[in-house]
Structures are given as structure tokens and as C-alpha cells.
Design a protein around this motif. Sequence first.
Motif, mmCIF file in Angstrom:
data_model
loop_
_atom_site.group_PDB
_atom_site.id
_atom_site.type_symbol
_atom_site.label_atom_id
_atom_site.label_comp_id
_atom_site.label_asym_id
_atom_site.label_seq_id
_atom_site.Cartn_x
_atom_site.Cartn_y
_atom_site.Cartn_z
ATOM 1 N N PRO A 12 36.091 70.400 22.854
ATOM 2 C CA PRO A 12 36.336 71.195 21.641
ATOM 3 C C PRO A 12 35.033 71.511 20.899
ATOM 4 O O PRO A 12 34.064 70.767 20.979
ATOM 5 C CB PRO A 12 37.237 70.280 20.797
ATOM 6 N N TYR A 13 35.048 72.631 20.198
ATOM 7 C CA TYR A 13 33.893 73.073 19.444
ATOM 8 C C TYR A 13 34.178 72.956 17.952
ATOM 9 O O TYR A 13 35.318 73.107 17.503
ATOM 10 C CB TYR A 13 33.542 74.527 19.788
ATOM 11 N N ARG A 14 33.129 72.706 17.209
ATOM 12 C CA ARG A 14 33.251 72.626 15.752
ATOM 13 C C ARG A 14 33.191 74.043 15.193
ATOM 14 O O ARG A 14 32.124 74.663 15.125
ATOM 15 C CB ARG A 14 32.121 71.782 15.186
ATOM 16 N N LEU A 15 34.344 74.582 14.783
ATOM 17 C CA LEU A 15 34.425 75.970 14.357
ATOM 18 C C LEU A 15 34.771 76.134 12.881
ATOM 19 O O LEU A 15 34.843 77.267 12.403
ATOM 20 C CB LEU A 15 35.475 76.713 15.200
ATOM 21 N N ILE A 16 34.984 75.034 12.177
ATOM 22 C CA ILE A 16 35.270 75.120 10.742
ATOM 23 C C ILE A 16 34.275 74.248 9.996
ATOM 24 O O ILE A 16 33.595 73.408 10.590
ATOM 25 C CB ILE A 16 36.711 74.697 10.402
ATOM 26 N N PHE A 17 34.205 74.479 8.698
ATOM 27 C CA PHE A 17 33.262 73.782 7.823
ATOM 28 C C PHE A 17 31.827 74.028 8.251
ATOM 29 O O PHE A 17 30.971 73.143 8.163
ATOM 30 C CB PHE A 17 33.567 72.279 7.767
ATOM 31 N N ASN A 18 31.599 75.233 8.781
ATOM 32 C CA ASN A 18 30.252 75.662 9.119
ATOM 33 C C ASN A 18 30.216 77.195 9.056
ATOM 34 O O ASN A 18 31.221 77.850 8.787
ATOM 35 C CB ASN A 18 29.828 75.154 10.504
ATOM 36 N N GLU A 19 29.037 77.753 9.309
ATOM 37 C CA GLU A 19 28.882 79.204 9.197
ATOM 38 C C GLU A 19 29.675 79.950 10.263
ATOM 39 O O GLU A 19 30.072 81.099 10.043
ATOM 40 C CB GLU A 19 27.405 79.577 9.276
ATOM 41 N N THR A 20 29.903 79.342 11.405
ATOM 42 C CA THR A 20 30.642 80.012 12.470
ATOM 43 C C THR A 20 32.043 80.405 12.006
ATOM 44 O O THR A 20 32.470 81.555 12.141
ATOM 45 C CB THR A 20 30.738 79.112 13.703
ATOM 46 N N GLY A 21 32.768 79.451 11.460
ATOM 47 C CA GLY A 21 34.112 79.746 10.979
ATOM 48 C C GLY A 21 34.107 80.731 9.826
ATOM 49 O O GLY A 21 34.995 81.593 9.725
ATOM 50 N N VAL A 22 33.109 80.616 8.941
ATOM 51 C CA VAL A 22 33.025 81.531 7.801
ATOM 52 C C VAL A 22 32.850 82.964 8.275
ATOM 53 O O VAL A 22 33.532 83.889 7.814
ATOM 54 C CB VAL A 22 31.873 81.115 6.860
ATOM 55 N N ILE A 23 31.953 83.177 9.221
ATOM 56 C CA ILE A 23 31.679 84.532 9.707
ATOM 57 C C ILE A 23 32.892 85.087 10.444
ATOM 58 O O ILE A 23 33.253 86.258 10.282
ATOM 59 C CB ILE A 23 30.430 84.530 10.602
ATOM 60 N N ILE A 24 33.549 84.251 11.269
ATOM 61 C CA ILE A 24 34.743 84.717 11.992
ATOM 62 C C ILE A 24 35.821 85.178 11.017
ATOM 63 O O ILE A 24 36.415 86.249 11.171
ATOM 64 C CB ILE A 24 35.279 83.603 12.907
ATOM 65 N N ALA A 25 36.073 84.380 9.992
ATOM 66 C CA ALA A 25 37.114 84.732 9.028
ATOM 67 C C ALA A 25 36.732 85.956 8.207
ATOM 68 O O ALA A 25 37.577 86.813 7.924
ATOM 69 C CB ALA A 25 37.391 83.540 8.114
ATOM 70 N N ILE A 26 35.464 86.067 7.817
ATOM 71 C CA ILE A 26 35.034 87.233 7.046
ATOM 72 C C ILE A 26 35.188 88.505 7.866
ATOM 73 O O ILE A 26 35.647 89.540 7.362
ATOM 74 C CB ILE A 26 33.575 87.058 6.576
ATOM 75 N N VAL A 27 34.813 88.441 9.137
ATOM 76 C CA VAL A 27 34.945 89.614 10.003
ATOM 77 C C VAL A 27 36.403 90.054 10.094
ATOM 78 O O VAL A 27 36.718 91.254 10.025
ATOM 79 C CB VAL A 27 34.368 89.315 11.404
ATOM 80 N N HIS A 28 37.306 89.098 10.230
ATOM 81 C CA HIS A 28 38.726 89.443 10.311
ATOM 82 C C HIS A 28 39.228 90.066 9.013
ATOM 83 O O HIS A 28 39.988 91.036 9.027
ATOM 84 C CB HIS A 28 39.545 88.192 10.626
ATOM 85 N N VAL A 29 38.772 89.530 7.885
ATOM 86 C CA VAL A 29 39.259 90.009 6.592
ATOM 87 C C VAL A 29 38.794 91.431 6.311
ATOM 88 O O VAL A 29 39.551 92.264 5.791
ATOM 89 C CB VAL A 29 38.800 89.047 5.472
ATOM 90 N N ILE A 30 37.540 91.754 6.679
ATOM 91 C CA ILE A 30 36.980 93.054 6.271
ATOM 92 C C ILE A 30 36.953 94.074 7.409
ATOM 93 O O ILE A 30 36.514 95.202 7.189
ATOM 94 C CB ILE A 30 35.543 92.867 5.732
ATOM 95 N N LEU A 31 37.460 93.724 8.586
ATOM 96 C CA LEU A 31 37.443 94.661 9.706
ATOM 97 C C LEU A 31 38.143 95.989 9.382
ATOM 98 O O LEU A 31 37.607 97.062 9.694
ATOM 99 C CB LEU A 31 38.060 94.017 10.940
ATOM 100 N N PRO A 32 39.331 95.989 8.765
ATOM 101 C CA PRO A 32 39.976 97.286 8.475
ATOM 102 C C PRO A 32 39.138 98.192 7.589
ATOM 103 O O PRO A 32 39.180 99.418 7.727
ATOM 104 C CB PRO A 32 41.278 96.877 7.782
ATOM 105 N N TYR A 33 38.375 97.601 6.658
ATOM 106 C CA TYR A 33 37.549 98.416 5.779
ATOM 107 C C TYR A 33 36.416 99.111 6.545
ATOM 108 O O TYR A 33 35.903 100.144 6.079
ATOM 109 C CB TYR A 33 36.938 97.545 4.676
ATOM 110 N N ALA A 34 36.028 98.568 7.675
ATOM 111 C CA ALA A 34 34.994 99.201 8.487
ATOM 112 C C ALA A 34 35.576 100.230 9.447
ATOM 113 O O ALA A 34 34.928 101.233 9.759
ATOM 114 C CB ALA A 34 34.229 98.133 9.276
ATOM 115 N N VAL A 35 36.789 99.993 9.905
ATOM 116 C CA VAL A 35 37.406 100.927 10.852
ATOM 117 C C VAL A 35 37.699 102.268 10.186
ATOM 118 O O VAL A 35 37.511 103.330 10.798
ATOM 119 C CB VAL A 35 38.697 100.315 11.441
ATOM 120 N N LEU A 36 38.142 102.251 8.942
ATOM 121 C CA LEU A 36 38.559 103.480 8.268
ATOM 122 C C LEU A 36 37.459 104.538 8.198
ATOM 123 O O LEU A 36 37.677 105.681 8.622
ATOM 124 C CB LEU A 36 39.090 103.152 6.874
ATOM 125 N N PRO A 37 36.264 104.242 7.665
ATOM 126 C CA PRO A 37 35.238 105.292 7.612
ATOM 127 C C PRO A 37 34.747 105.728 8.979
ATOM 128 O O PRO A 37 34.414 106.908 9.180
ATOM 129 C CB PRO A 37 34.106 104.658 6.785
#
Length: 289
Positions: free
Chosen positions: A149-174
Motif C-alpha cells: 500500500p501507498y501513503r496517499l492521504i495526509f500528504n501533498e499527493t492526496g491533496v493534489i488528487i482531490a483538488i484536481v477532481h474538484v476543479i476539473l469541470p471548471y477547466a473543461v468548460l473553457p
Amino acid sequence: MTSVAAPRAAMPRWLRLTLLLGPGFFLVVLPFVGAMVMLGAYGLNYRNANGMGFGLSIWTEFLTDGFNWLVLWNSVRIAGLATIFTLLLAYPTAAALLRVKNPVWRAFAYISLFSPLLMSVVSRSYGWLLLLADNGFVNQIFGAVGLGPYRLIFNETGVIIAIVHVILPYAVLPILNIMTQVPPIYREAAQDLGAGGFTLFRRVTLPLTLPGVVVAAEIVFALSVSAFVTPSLLGGGRVLTLSRLVYDNIGLVQWGLAAVQAIVLLATALAVLFVFERVNRATHVGKEG
């Protein structure tokens, strides 16, 4: 004999502009200006042995503390990485949506992409917290193929993955919007001249859609650098960003320091957006030239 009604006097231009811009001005501009005035006042306020006064002591404290600069750089770096990964996902996603011709499948694709916007950021962040946990779904998939298993939370990896998911629609539209404006005849002409897939993308598609990519980068970076909920939940207090410091200092009643940090965060975002806007203008000039 019929009488002709006299023409109604045209509304003055200044009155039309006032009626159109007035509600937005009072709801958006005035609160923003008021908030900035209050932040500036708190940032210049200090307490000493003689009582209250105004000065630059809080700014000096912020600018001379290397920890604040480290957190600021951390915020910009995370936002930059999130912007890069989001654009790398948003561009092919927009291109795929453009090629879906079946109305049913197109509706399904749009719903799948944009329906997460109907959920709160807190819910989506908690969802990723469960998916990326040490015994979560992602690590179980890795374990099934002999990885992790990989450490994917409580570090920058998990933060970036979640941020990308949250803001992806805002990038697709333009990006999708600019792709719909590219005449298909350009691609057909390039193919008739013998351009292959990569050459077609590099010489035709990408230059024509670059303004949409820059606009998407502006939106994504602005949302990423000011993100608070996702870094707080997925970072578990170990990933420090300037927005998190603002929140912590408000809780500690360090309003002056929180105001300075908020102003610096806003100024940093505006500076980066100014650079993006210059690039955007350069792409438009290149297209017109």
C-alpha cells in the motif's frame, strides 16, 4: 383619421448602465472593497505597551519570518502542480466530449463530468479521504496486483488528487468552448496537406485552442491557490497552505497577521493571473498576426 403615437424618449445611456451594473456593483464590488479596507486596517494595526496604534510591525513580522515564505511557496507550488495535472486531464476530456455525437451518450458524459459540482467540496474531499486511505479502495486495487500500500492521504499527493477532481469541470468548460469554435475545415485542410495526428495537434489544434487553455489555467490556479477545505482534510494538518494559516490565526485571534496573510495570498494570485493574462493576450495577437 388615425393618430400616430409619439415615439418614446430613449433612456439615457448612463441610466441604462446604472440599472444594469448597479445590482452587481452593490452585491459584489462594494462588499469586496469594504473587506479589503478592513483587511488593510487590521494589517496596519498593532498593540504595544502604550495601547493601540497603526504601523508596519505586522508586515515586518510576516516578511522577516522564513516560515511564512515557505508556506507561501508551498501554496503556489501545490496550486501550480494541480493546474498542470488538471490541464493534462481537461484537454483530452474536452476533446472526447466534442467527438461524442450520440445525444444520449453526450448527455450521460456531461452529467458524469459536471454532476459532482452539485455536491459540496466537503463531501467530495471526505470521499477521497476514504478512497485514498491505507486500506481504501485505491490501495486495495494496488494490493490486488501486488503493489502498495501507498501513503496517499495526509500528504501533498492526496491533496493534489482531490483538488484536481474538484476543479476539473471548471477547466473543461473553457477548453471545450474554444474547441467548438475551431472550424473543422482547418483540420481537414491540414490532413489534405499530409499532416499526421501529432503534427495536426501541434501545428493546428493546440495553437487554435491555446486561449481556452490559458483561461482554464487562470481559473484552476485561482481556485487551487485559495483552496482551504481540501488541503485541510486530505492534508490532515501536515500540508500547510497560506489559506490554512489565515484560518488558524483567526482562531487564535491574531486578526492582524491573518489579514496580512490574506492580502499576500490575494496579491500572489493576482500576480500569477496577470502573467496568465499576458500570455492569453499574446496568443490572441499571434492568432491575429
